[in-house]
Design a protein around this motif. Structure first.
Motif, PDB file in Angstrom:
ATOM      1  N   THR A  60      71.769  69.206  18.926  1.00  0.00           N
ATOM      2  CA  THR A  60      73.424  68.150  18.185  1.00  0.00           C
ATOM      3  C   THR A  60      72.898  69.118  16.812  1.00  0.00           C
ATOM      4  OG1 THR A  60      71.640  66.822  19.671  1.00  0.00           O
ATOM      5  CG2 THR A  60      73.357  65.945  17.311  1.00  0.00           C
ATOM      6  N   ASP A  61      72.144  69.246  16.147  1.00  0.00           N
ATOM      7  CA  ASP A  61      72.405  69.109  14.355  1.00  0.00           C
ATOM      8  C   ASP A  61      71.177  70.684  14.127  1.00  0.00           C
ATOM      9  OD1 ASP A  61      72.878  68.949  11.506  1.00  0.00           O
ATOM     10  OD2 ASP A  61      72.305  67.773  11.466  1.00  0.00           O
ATOM     11  N   PRO A  62      71.968  71.877  13.402  1.00  0.00           N
ATOM     12  CA  PRO A  62      71.200  72.883  13.366  1.00  0.00           C
ATOM     13  C   PRO A  62      70.776  72.788  11.972  1.00  0.00           C
ATOM     14  CG  PRO A  62      73.297  73.513  14.702  1.00  0.00           C
ATOM     15  CD  PRO A  62      73.482  72.082  14.814  1.00  0.00           C
ATOM     16  N   ARG A  63      71.094  71.788  11.309  1.00  0.00           N
ATOM     17  CA  ARG A  63      71.227  71.569   9.781  1.00  0.00           C
ATOM     18  C   ARG A  63      69.679  71.186   9.531  1.00  0.00           C
ATOM     19  NH1 ARG A  63      75.668  68.223   7.166  1.00  0.00           N
ATOM     20  NH2 ARG A  63      74.883  68.308   5.613  1.00  0.00           N
ATOM     21  N   CYS A  64      69.305  70.033  11.181  1.00  0.00           N
ATOM     22  CA  CYS A  64      67.939  69.969  11.132  1.00  0.00           C
ATOM     23  C   CYS A  64      66.355  70.776  10.907  1.00  0.00           C
ATOM     24  CB  CYS A  64      67.763  68.569  12.195  1.00  0.00           C
ATOM     25  SG  CYS A  64      66.195  67.218  11.760  1.00  0.00           S
ATOM     26  N   ILE A  65      66.876  71.267  10.949  1.00  0.00           N
ATOM     27  CA  ILE A  65      65.088  72.492  10.100  1.00  0.00           C
ATOM     28  C   ILE A  65      64.122  72.557  10.537  1.00  0.00           C
ATOM     29  CG2 ILE A  65      64.832  74.949   9.254  1.00  0.00           C
ATOM     30  CD1 ILE A  65      67.607  75.048   7.160  1.00  0.00           C
ATOM     31  N   ASP A  66      63.849  71.254  10.010  1.00  0.00           N
ATOM     32  CA  ASP A  66      62.549  70.742  10.645  1.00  0.00           C
ATOM     33  C   ASP A  66      62.444  70.587  12.180  1.00  0.00           C
ATOM     34  OD1 ASP A  66      61.042  71.428   7.990  1.00  0.00           O
ATOM     35  OD2 ASP A  66      61.699  69.598   7.907  1.00  0.00           O
ATOM     36  N   ALA A  67      63.216  70.505  12.709  1.00  0.00           N
ATOM     37  CA  ALA A  67      63.180  69.607  14.354  1.00  0.00           C
ATOM     38  C   ALA A  67      62.814  71.042  14.790  1.00  0.00           C
ATOM     39  CB  ALA A  67      64.144  68.810  15.083  1.00  0.00           C
ATOM     40  N   ARG A  68      63.679  71.546  14.594  1.00  0.00           N
ATOM     41  CA  ARG A  68      63.478  72.743  15.254  1.00  0.00           C
ATOM     42  C   ARG A  68      61.667  73.965  14.674  1.00  0.00           C
ATOM     43  NH1 ARG A  68      62.714  77.002  19.572  1.00  0.00           N
ATOM     44  NH2 ARG A  68      62.491  78.842  18.950  1.00  0.00           N
ATOM     45  N   LEU A  69      62.170  73.765  13.410  1.00  0.00           N
ATOM     46  CA  LEU A  69      60.038  74.350  13.191  1.00  0.00           C
ATOM     47  C   LEU A  69      59.199  73.102  13.955  1.00  0.00           C
ATOM     48  CD1 LEU A  69      58.692  76.035  11.187  1.00  0.00           C
ATOM     49  CD2 LEU A  69      58.960  74.490   9.467  1.00  0.00           C
ATOM     50  N   LEU A  70      59.145  71.978  13.985  1.00  0.00           N
ATOM     51  CA  LEU A  70      58.318  70.927  14.833  1.00  0.00           C
ATOM     52  C   LEU A  70      58.318  71.734  16.175  1.00  0.00           C
ATOM     53  CD1 LEU A  70      56.730  69.194  15.033  1.00  0.00           C
ATOM     54  CD2 LEU A  70      58.388  67.999  14.910  1.00  0.00           C
ATOM     55  N   GLU A  71      59.262  72.391  16.134  1.00  0.00           N
ATOM     56  CA  GLU A  71      59.182  72.939  18.503  1.00  0.00           C
ATOM     57  C   GLU A  71      57.896  74.134  18.643  1.00  0.00           C
ATOM     58  OE1 GLU A  71      62.105  73.737  21.141  1.00  0.00           O
ATOM     59  OE2 GLU A  71      63.476  73.550  19.584  1.00  0.00           O
ATOM     60  N   ILE A  72      58.504  74.703  17.541  1.00  0.00           N
ATOM     61  CA  ILE A  72      57.833  76.159  17.385  1.00  0.00           C
ATOM     62  C   ILE A  72      56.697  76.020  16.862  1.00  0.00           C
ATOM     63  CG2 ILE A  72      57.720  78.156  15.655  1.00  0.00           C
ATOM     64  CD1 ILE A  72      60.731  78.162  14.978  1.00  0.00           C
ATOM     65  N   MET A  73      56.319  75.495  15.812  1.00  0.00           N
ATOM     66  CA  MET A  73      54.568  74.775  15.339  1.00  0.00           C
ATOM     67  C   MET A  73      54.006  74.305  16.485  1.00  0.00           C
ATOM     68  SD  MET A  73      54.461  76.681  13.056  1.00  0.00           S
ATOM     69  CE  MET A  73      52.682  76.320  12.083  1.00  0.00           C
ATOM     70  N   ILE A  74      54.677  73.592  17.433  1.00  0.00           N
ATOM     71  CA  ILE A  74      53.507  73.137  18.344  1.00  0.00           C
ATOM     72  C   ILE A  74      53.594  73.553  20.072  1.00  0.00           C
ATOM     73  CG2 ILE A  74      53.046  71.330  17.484  1.00  0.00           C
ATOM     74  CD1 ILE A  74      55.269  69.433  19.387  1.00  0.00           C
ATOM     75  N   ALA A  75      54.657  74.564  20.067  1.00  0.00           N
ATOM     76  CA  ALA A  75      54.501  75.508  21.084  1.00  0.00           C
ATOM     77  C   ALA A  75      53.207  75.723  21.876  1.00  0.00           C
ATOM     78  CB  ALA A  75      55.398  76.452  21.261  1.00  0.00           C
ATOM     79  N   GLU A  76      53.336  75.832  23.082  1.00  0.00           N
ATOM     80  CA  GLU A  76      51.895  76.032  24.237  1.00  0.00           C
ATOM     81  C   GLU A  76      53.013  77.772  24.101  1.00  0.00           C
ATOM     82  OE1 GLU A  76      51.090  74.048  27.844  1.00  0.00           O
ATOM     83  OE2 GLU A  76      52.847  72.255  26.979  1.00  0.00           O
ATOM     84  N   ILE A 105      64.701  71.959   2.192  1.00  0.00           N
ATOM     85  CA  ILE A 105      63.727  71.860   2.178  1.00  0.00           C
ATOM     86  C   ILE A 105      63.155  72.162   3.517  1.00  0.00           C
ATOM     87  CG2 ILE A 105      61.374  70.125   3.538  1.00  0.00           C
ATOM     88  CD1 ILE A 105      62.427  69.674  -0.207  1.00  0.00           C
ATOM     89  N   GLY A 106      63.745  71.834   4.671  1.00  0.00           N
ATOM     90  CA  GLY A 106      63.527  72.734   6.069  1.00  0.00           C
ATOM     91  C   GLY A 106      63.048  74.361   5.637  1.00  0.00           C
ATOM     92  N   TRP A 107      63.830  74.643   4.739  1.00  0.00           N
ATOM     93  CA  TRP A 107      63.942  76.289   4.535  1.00  0.00           C
ATOM     94  C   TRP A 107      62.492  76.726   4.436  1.00  0.00           C
ATOM     95  CZ3 TRP A 107      64.922  79.707  -0.123  1.00  0.00           C
ATOM     96  CH2 TRP A 107      65.100  80.480   0.238  1.00  0.00           C
TER      97      TRP A 107
END
Length: 335
Positions: free
Chosen positions: A96-112, A171-173
């Motif tokens: 919805t909002d690619p400016r919310c970088i932390d959301a994508r980073l969270l998804e990466i860090m807890i990926a199986e 901050i997300g970067w």
């Protein structure tokens, strides 16, 4: 950097920009109100996405903490379910909002997924995040000492630290850079880890600790001269110093260093001799206030390095006082 810190600063900056004629008393009131009721000050979709991300992350942390009291099978089921739900929610926010970088980073860090996959995904995110920042963040300058154009700072009347802390995209970067630093250590890319850490360390107003990753990487690379430029009293430094001195065959100094690590860093000897699981960062290293939890972070992040030098832990166990310190910590914690 916690969302509870940078989101209110972002909302306050945006509100004050749209209300430039407030009195000092009114500005203080806005500051206090945003701290307690941030949702009331959201005026755009980006603010809503940031708040949604914070809620997802807080819910994940709460579920993980609650799961610690469950039996082993139930714990594992709840942990995986918590990660799954957070990944789905984070992906929706970022879509919805690619400016919310932390959301994508969270998804990466807890990926199986294998760590290699996480590294590749984080690299893509870092490139995309930097490209995005260049287009949407006025005053950002990748080549400036602290990432902010001097003319922009002079015009805005703010310093680099203030600008950084109120810019969620930046901050997300920085979070992504820091995550890449310890992901690269986990995959034995020590030079790359040092590079990402150095970049993140250029920021002002960012309360992460990329220096920890840099210290570990420099110790593993045996870059003694640069290593001691970053000396502090953190568990990362004290552990890395012992490892570095051991690797360059300064045994007497290494013995004194590992003894200081065991004596000074609560739980250090225990976690070094008894590797203990740590939940994935969500999405980056939390700033723990409990001493032994910070020590656990440092030893956990050094796991790949310690595996590369397996004789180090065995050697440390034989150094006078180290095993006793580990046993003492275990007794006090009921381990």
């Amino acid at each position: 950097m916690e969302p509870s810190v940078y989101i209110p600063r972002y909302l306050e900056r945006e509100y004050l920009r749209s209300h430039p004629n407030l009195t000092p008393a009114a500005r203080q009131l806005v500051h206090e109100e945003i701290a307690t009721r941030p949702k009331s000050f959201i005026t755009d979709d980006h603010g809503l996405a940031l708040l949604s991300y914070a809620q997802v992350r807080n819910a994940l942390i709460h579920r993980l903490e609650t799961a610690e009291d469950l039996l082993e099978d139930e714990f594992e089921q709840e942990r995986m379910a918590a990660f799954r739900d957070a990944r789905i929610a984070s992906a929706q926010i970022y879509d919805t909002d690619p400016r919310c970088i932390d959301a994508r980073l969270l998804e990466i860090m807890i990926a199986e997924a294998p760590v290699e996959n996480c590294v590749n995904d984080a690299l893509i995110l870092e490139r995309n995040a930097k490209r995005l920042i260049k287009h949407v963040v006025p005053g950002f300058d990748e080549d400036a000492p602290h990432f902010w154009n001097e003319d922009f700072l002079a015009t805005s009347g703010e310093d680099a630290a203030t600008c950084t802390a109120a810019t969620p995209e930046l901050i997300g970067w920085l979070h992504t850079l820091e995550a890449l630093a310890f992901l690269c250590i986990a995959t034995a890319r020590y030079s790359a880890a040092a590079g990402f850490a150095r970049t993140a360390m250029r920021a002002q107003g960012y309360d992460g600790y990329p220096q920890g990753s840099l210290l570990l990487a420099l110790a593993r690379l045996e870059q003694e001269d640069e290593f001691f430029k970053y000396a502090d009293e953190s568990p990362w430094y004290l552990l890395s110093r012992a490892l570095l001195l051991y690797k360059i065959d300064r045994e007497r100094a290494a013995k004194r260093a590992i003894q200081e690590f065991a004596r000074t860093c609560e739980g250090g000897a225990y976690f070094l001799l008894n590797p203990t699981y740590l939940n994935p960062y969500v999405p980056t290293r939390p700033l723990e206030t409990v001493a032994w939890k910070r020590t656990h972070q440092a030893v956990w992040e050094a796991d790949t390095i310690l595996s590369d030098v397996p004789e180090f832990s065995a050697w440390a166990e034989e150094v006078e006082g180290v095993l006793a310190a580990a046993e003492d910590f275990a007794r006090k914690q009921g381990l």
